[in-house]
Write an enzyme that holds these catalytic residues in place. Sequence first.
Site, short mmCIF file in Angstrom:
data_model
loop_
_atom_site.label_atom_id
_atom_site.label_comp_id
_atom_site.label_asym_id
_atom_site.label_seq_id
_atom_site.Cartn_x
_atom_site.Cartn_y
_atom_site.Cartn_z
N GLY A 1 29.82 23.04 51.50
CA GLY A 1 29.47 24.40 52.25
C GLY A 1 30.49 25.34 51.99
O GLY A 1 31.59 25.10 50.94
N PRO A 2 30.19 26.57 52.15
CA PRO A 2 31.06 27.96 51.81
C PRO A 2 32.44 27.59 52.47
O PRO A 2 32.69 26.83 53.40
CB PRO A 2 30.35 28.88 52.21
CG PRO A 2 29.01 28.51 52.37
CD PRO A 2 29.04 27.03 52.74
N GLY B 1 35.59 28.19 54.92
CA GLY B 1 35.58 28.61 56.40
C GLY B 1 34.53 28.24 57.27
O GLY B 1 34.20 28.46 58.49
N GLY C 1 34.06 25.21 58.34
CA GLY C 1 34.44 24.14 59.27
C GLY C 1 34.20 22.57 58.77
O GLY C 1 34.34 21.75 59.39
N THR D 1 36.70 20.95 57.09
CA THR D 1 37.86 20.19 57.52
C THR D 1 38.07 19.84 59.04
O THR D 1 38.57 18.86 59.46
CB THR D 1 39.14 20.85 57.11
OG1 THR D 1 38.93 21.23 55.65
CG2 THR D 1 40.65 20.22 57.20
N GLU E 1 26.95 59.27 52.23
CA GLU E 1 26.63 58.39 53.18
C GLU E 1 25.34 58.77 53.97
O GLU E 1 24.61 57.82 54.29
CB GLU E 1 27.84 58.35 54.03
CG GLU E 1 29.09 57.69 53.46
CD GLU E 1 29.18 56.53 52.72
OE1 GLU E 1 28.18 55.71 53.37
OE2 GLU E 1 29.81 56.14 51.92
#
Length: 654
Positions: free
Chosen positions: A234-235, A237, A239, A241, A458
Site C-alpha cells: 500500500g501507499p 502512511g 498503516g 507497520t 484563480e
Amino acid sequence: MEGKNKNKNKKKLPRVNLTWLYIIIAVVLGWLFLNSEGGTGGGTSKPATYSEFKEYVERGYASRIEVYKDKGPLNMYVKGEHIRDVFRTGNDSKKGAEPYVVVKYGSIEKLEDFIDEQQELGNFTGEIVYKEQDSTLWHILINFGPFIFLIFFWFFIMGRMGNRSSSGGMNIFNVGRSRAQKVEIDEKSKVTFADVAGQTGAKQEVQEIVDFLKNPGKYTELGGKIPKGALLVGPPGTGKTLLAKAVAGEADVPFFTMSGSDFVEMFVGVGASRVRDLFRQAKEASPCIIFIDEIDAVGRARARNSMVGGNDERESTLNQLLTEMDGFGTNSGVIILAATNRADILDKALLRAGRFDRQIHVDLPDVNERKAIFKVHLRPLKVGADLDIDFLARQTPGFSGADIANVCNEAALIAARHNKKSVTKDDFLSAVDRIIGGLEKKTKVLTVEEKRTIALHEAGHATISWNLQYANPLVKVTIVPRGRALGAAWYLPEERQITTKEQMLDEMCSLLGGRAAEEVFTGHVSSGAMNDLERVTKQAYGMIAYMGMSDSLPNLCYYNNDEYQFQRPYSEETARLIDKEVQKMVGEQYERAKALLREKQDGHARLAQLLVEREVIFAEDVENIFGPRPWASRADEIITDEKEDAPANTDNLA
C-alpha cells in the site's frame, strides 16, 4: 510455555563483565613488577647517589648491604636510630620496618674495596649479601609488553563494541548476526486491532494468521497448512507497520522485526548470513512471526543482465531469503509478514505461492474509514462543540492515516498558538490548508498588476469548475501566497472507483481555466500556470498512451512495468502520433475553457473583483454570483451510517 521459561532463565543469568578481569590482571602484574627488583618489599626506599652512599656508610648509618650482580643497584638498609638523618622525617614509624636507599654503582671491585676499608675502620659492622638480579619478568615486559598491551587493548575495544552491539551497535565479530529485534509487548504500549481504524479487509486477513497461531488445530484437522507469509502492500502512511504492530500485540507468540536495509552490508556474504541467523532464531522460538519492513530494499527483482542494475550481495541475500522461505529446509511455525509500497519491483520468485501466499492491499482510506480514523486521533484532543467529523472526512480526500494524524496534531498546535481552550472547526480547516498548500505568506509583496492577474487566474479555475458537470466541486479560493504558490483553489473531489473520459476532460478543462482567463481578459499569459500545465500534460499522456482514450490510438496501452527495459514499447511513428494526439486534446479543452469564460464573462469579473477585495472566497460566494450549481454533488451522500457499513467497533478503532 517451556520456551518462555527458558528465555526467562536466560535473562536471569548475570552478565560477565571483562573490565574487572582486566583490572585484576593489571594489579597482579603490577605487584609482580614491584616485587621483582629484590628487597623485602615491606620497607620504604629512596634513591641516592654513590657519593651519598659513601657518606652514609662512613657515618655508620648502614645496617646491611645487598649487592646485585651484573651492575645492578644495591640496597643499603638504614639503622633505626638514623632513619631521620637519611629520610629527613620526624616520625620513624611511617618509614616502615626496614627502610633502605637504592644506589647505582659503577664497579664491583671498587665497591668491595670501599666496604672492606669501612669495615676495617669500624664504620660498617653489618653483613654484605650478594644476590642475583631477578629480571625475568622485567625482560618479558620489555620484550613482549607492547604486544601484550595491544592484545588487551584489542579485547577491551571489542568488548565495548560487543556491549554496543547488544544495544544496537556493531561488533566486527558478530557482523553476520541478525539485527532483528524481539518485540517485548507490555500492556501500556500494546497495539491491538482495536487501534487500527478502517482497513477491515486487511485486518481480517492478518486476524486469520493470528488465529492460526493461537489455535492451529482448528485448521490443520481439515488438512490445511499454515501460510508461509503475507505481504502488506500500500501507499506510504496507510498503516502497514501499525498493522504489523497490532499482530504482535494480538498474537501471544514471539515477534521478530527488522528492516530490509538491515540485511545489506558492505561485506560480501553478510546479508545471507543474517538471513540464516534470523531464521535460526525464529525456529528456536517457533511458533513465531517475522516482520520485515520495506522488503523492497532486499527483494528487488534480479536483473537479467548482471551488468545492468545488478548487485551480487543483494541478490545473494535475496536467494538466501527465497531458500529459507520455501526450500529444502523446514520452517514450520514461522510466519513472515513484510511491508512495501513498491510491490511492482519485487522479484517474482518472492511473490509466488508457497512464499508470500497472500498479498494484503492496504489502500488509502475512503471517506467512511477517514471518519473512523478521525475519531481515533480526536480522542486526546479537546474539541469544540461545532466540530463535524463527517465534514472533516469529506474535506480530506486522498489523505492517509498518517496525514490525518498530522492534521489533528497541527490543528491542536494552531489552537494553542491562538490561546484557545478547545480545538475548533476553523483550526482543522487551517491545518488542512497548511498541509495541502503550505504556510501562508501574507508578508510577500505583490504589485497591483500581479495581484489582479492572480485573481483573474484563480477566478478562471472557479468559474470553469462551477459550470462543468464532472469538475470537482469548489470549496475555497484564495490569492494569499502559500508555499511556492501565489494562489490556490480547494476542491472536494468525488471519490470514484472508475473514471470516464468525459470526467477526465472536464477536470482538464478546469485546470486550463486559469491560463485561459489570463489570455482572454488580459491578452497575455504568465508563468503562474506551470503547475496546471504539468498536470494537464501528464493526464493527457496517460489517457492516450496508457488508457486508450484517443480516436487515432484507441484501445491501446503502452505501459511498461519492466524497470530494466529501456526501450519504448512503441515505434517513433507511434511516438509522434501520441504527441500529436496530446496536443490536439489539450488544445480542444483550452478552446473550450476560453469559450466558457467568454460566456460567463460578467460573473468571472465579479468573482475576480471579490477576490481582490477579500483575498479569500468560499463556495457560498461563487453560488451567489453564478447561482446554484446545476449538478448536485454526491459528497453529502458518501458518508453512510456507520452502523450499516462500518464495523461494529469503529469507534474503538485506530
